[in-house]
Scaffold this active site. Structure first.
Site, PDB file in Angstrom:
ATOM      1  N   GLU A  86       3.261   1.881  -9.602  1.00 53.62           N
ATOM      2  CA  GLU A  86       4.664   1.427  -9.533  1.00 53.62           C
ATOM      3  C   GLU A  86       5.114   0.813 -10.851  1.00 53.62           C
ATOM      4  O   GLU A  86       5.506  -0.352 -10.924  1.00 53.62           O
ATOM      5  CB  GLU A  86       4.829   0.432  -8.390  1.00 53.62           C
ATOM      6  CG  GLU A  86       4.539   1.040  -7.026  1.00 53.62           C
ATOM      7  CD  GLU A  86       4.884   0.125  -5.851  1.00 53.62           C
ATOM      8  OE1 GLU A  86       4.806  -1.099  -6.002  1.00 53.62           O
ATOM      9  OE2 GLU A  86       5.198   0.650  -4.764  1.00 53.62           O
TER      10      GLU A  86
ATOM     11  N   GLU B 120       2.032   6.651  -1.444  1.00 55.14           N
ATOM     12  CA  GLU B 120       2.143   5.478  -0.568  1.00 55.14           C
ATOM     13  C   GLU B 120       3.318   5.663   0.367  1.00 55.14           C
ATOM     14  O   GLU B 120       4.418   6.022  -0.073  1.00 55.14           O
ATOM     15  CB  GLU B 120       2.409   4.186  -1.350  1.00 55.14           C
ATOM     16  CG  GLU B 120       1.227   3.600  -2.037  1.00 55.14           C
ATOM     17  CD  GLU B 120       1.536   2.252  -2.670  1.00 55.14           C
ATOM     18  OE1 GLU B 120       2.329   1.466  -2.112  1.00 55.14           O
ATOM     19  OE2 GLU B 120       0.972   1.989  -3.735  1.00 55.14           O
TER      20      GLU B 120
HETATM   21  C1  BGP Z   1       3.416  -1.274  -2.965  1.00 53.29           C
HETATM   22  C2  BGP Z   1       2.130  -1.529  -3.688  1.00 53.29           C
HETATM   23  C3  BGP Z   1       0.940  -1.665  -2.835  1.00 53.29           C
HETATM   24  C4  BGP Z   1       1.188  -2.103  -1.439  1.00 53.29           C
HETATM   25  C5  BGP Z   1       2.485  -1.673  -0.814  1.00 53.29           C
HETATM   26  C6  BGP Z   1       2.892  -2.371   0.443  1.00 53.29           C
HETATM   27  O1  BGP Z   1       4.453  -1.894  -3.619  1.00 53.29           O
HETATM   28  O2  BGP Z   1       1.859  -0.528  -4.622  1.00 53.29           O
HETATM   29  O3  BGP Z   1      -0.039  -2.339  -3.546  1.00 53.29           O
HETATM   30  O4  BGP Z   1       0.703  -3.311  -1.100  1.00 53.29           O
HETATM   31  O5  BGP Z   1       3.541  -1.762  -1.694  1.00 53.29           O
HETATM   32  O6  BGP Z   1       3.422  -3.620   0.142  1.00 53.29           O
HETATM   33  P1  BGP Z   1       2.961  -4.947   0.849  1.00 53.29           P
HETATM   34  O7  BGP Z   1       1.502  -5.006   0.698  1.00 53.29           O
HETATM   35  O8  BGP Z   1       3.647  -6.035   0.134  1.00 53.29           O
HETATM   36  O9  BGP Z   1       3.412  -4.820   2.254  1.00 53.29           O
END
Ligand code: BGP
Length: 472
Positions: A172, A364
């Site tokens: 990201e 993701e």
């Molecule tokens: C993205 C990241 C991840 C992950 C995901 C979910 O932004 O790349 O590392 O964690 O989001 O977010 P969160 O864990 O805050 O729910």
């Protein structure tokens, strides 16, 4: 549903070292920015590791990876995304020589994946900048970071050149704008950070990313190296032309990063933005040459769309998603307020494809929710996570629509295929997995793993190459 997913589609799951490995100080590992952010990427920074930081122990994947990979294999994963913790390889980040114990761990991990024919998909930097580089150099604001990152990627590319084919340079990368410390290791407080320094840091990462692509292709021409961005289609609140312009400008703050990765040069709209905001960047002719090393594919995370308006009053009134924008009245939200929008995924897939004509990879997507462990019909503990199944089904149906539209998509990895620590809030109760991990925010729990209902659901989706998905 008749499947449109191509043969060889890379189904799988995604994780990141700092959110699940634990073993934060084991076998020579150094501290990263994660070890001093116990409340997540937007929270306060502590002097050192504190016991309330759930990431220190994570879900102990470091010691349990064989058991976990066996479960991924049981679901039929074709690929598995994780990151290499930079601090296992270079504990401080600026050493000349790597830490052999760290290198060995990933050798063992990749060998274990190979046993099951699971293709690793490796993020080189997933919010894991060595803490020393943040404190000593102010992270990516400093040009020296390019050299430290180069040394690190050269080391791991060389070591794993026959074990890993798919690489992502920065997780990201566009998040540096929103979370400079977590994403860019920038120790200067956001309110004191000038826009010039922030965009200079972006520039350094973009050059480092292109340099990694160049070096990777030299080390193994078969490597497929991609960028990784937060994908967030932006909708106008109204059809007022000013709202449409607001959408265009909001989108460009995100597209800027993938545009440079794919086109190898800065877009005109960003040069204008820099000019009009008094942002002066140091971009050398050598940097411009390096940027021409463009990516093989574009990967992204997708959790939500965003809505924009030019009207300051409406803007004030509508609180939106975590990364900005305003509330969209047509969408529901997760328990953490992230607005759920499966069709937005079809939109962004088409947008990227039309813009770049490069293979895409969804690395993701998923639902963070509170899960309840209960006794199942077979007497085993499980979670009846129909809400997660619905969420993933509905998103995948839209992925199928995009493939039918002609989008070239390499694969799909759900976020947090096994429960892990949240990046934004550092909570364990925000669970994404097909596999429940018995660990809680007060540090209690056995760390035992349990299959959720979604485990068998996803297994079926993979086995049928998407034919079991339900179009509602
Ligand atoms: C993205 C990241 C991840 C992950 C995901 C979910 O932004 O790349 O590392 O964690 O989001 O977010 P969160 O864990 O805050 O729910």
């Amino acid at each position: 549903m008749q499947t449109v997913f191509p043969k060889g589609f890379l189904w799988g799951g995604a994780t990141a070292a700092n959110q699940y490995e634990g073993a934060y100080n084991v076998d020579g590992k150094g501290l990263s920015v994660q070890d001093v952010t116990p409340q997540g990427g937007f929270g306060p920074i502590t002097d050192g590791p504190t016991p309330d930081n759930m990431k220190l122990e994570g879900i102990d994947f470091y010691h349990r990876y064989k058991e976990d990979i066996a479960l991924f294999a049981e679901m039929g994963f074709k690929t598995y995304r994780t990151s290499i913790a930079w601090t296992r390889i270079f504990p401080n980040g600026d050493e000349a020589e790597p830490n052999e114990a760290g290198l060995q761990f990933y050798d063992d991990l990749f060998d274990e994946l190979a046993k099951y024919g699971i293709e690793p998909l490796i993020t080189l930097s997933h919010y894991e900048t060595p803490l020393h580089l943040a404190r000593e150099y102010d992270g990516w604001v400093n040009r020296k970071m390019i050299g430290f990152y180069e040394n690190y990627v050269r080391t791991v590319f060389t070591r794993y050149k026959d074990k890993v084919k798919y690489w992502l340079t920065f997780n990201e990368i566009n998040s540096i704008i929103h979370a400079p410390f977590m994403s860019g290791g920038i120790a200067t407080a956001p309110e004191k950070l000038s826009k010039s320094d922030l965009y200079q840091a972006c520039h350094h990462e973009l050059v480092a990313s292109a340099l990694a692509t160049k070096i990777g292709h030299e080390i193994n021409p078969d490597f497929k190296i991609g960028c990784m961005v937060i994908a967030m289609p932006t909708y106008p609140l109204t059809s007022h032309p000013d709202d449409i312009i607001a959408v265009m400008e909001a989108d460009r703050q995100n597209f800027f990063f993938s545009d440079v990765h794919v086109r190898g040069t800065y877009p005109g709209y960003m040069k204008r933005y820099f000019r009009e905001h008094g942002i002066e960047l140091n971009i050398t002719p050598e940097d411009e040459e390096i940027l021409k090393n463009t990516v093989d594919f574009v990967s992204f995370s997708y959790y939500m769309s965003s809505t924009e308006t030019a009207d300051p009053e409406k803007r004030k009134a509508g609180e939106g998603n975590i990364l900005g924008g305003i509330h969209n009245p047509y969408l529901e939200a997760s328990e953490w307020g992230w607005q759920i929008d499966p069709k937005g995924l079809r939109v962004i897939l088409n947008t990227f494809w039309d813009r770049y004509q490069k293979p895409l990879f969804i690395v993701e997507n998923g639902l963070g929710a509170v899960d309840q462990l209960v006794e199942g019909e077979d007497g085993q503990l499980t979670v009846n996570d129909d809400y997660r199944i619905n969420y993933l089904n509905d998103h995948l149906v839209q992925v199928a629509e995009a493939i039918a539209d002609g989008v070239d998509l390499m694969g799909y990895t759900t976020w947090g295929c096994i429960d892990l620590v949240s990046a934004s809030t550092a909570e364990l109760k925000k669970r994404y997995g097909f596999i429940y991990v018995d660990r809680h925010d007060d540090g209690s729990g056995t760390l035992n793993r349990y299959k959720k209902k979604s485990f068998n659901w996803y297994k079926e989706v993979i086995a049928t190459n998407g034919a079991s998905l339900v179009k509602k």
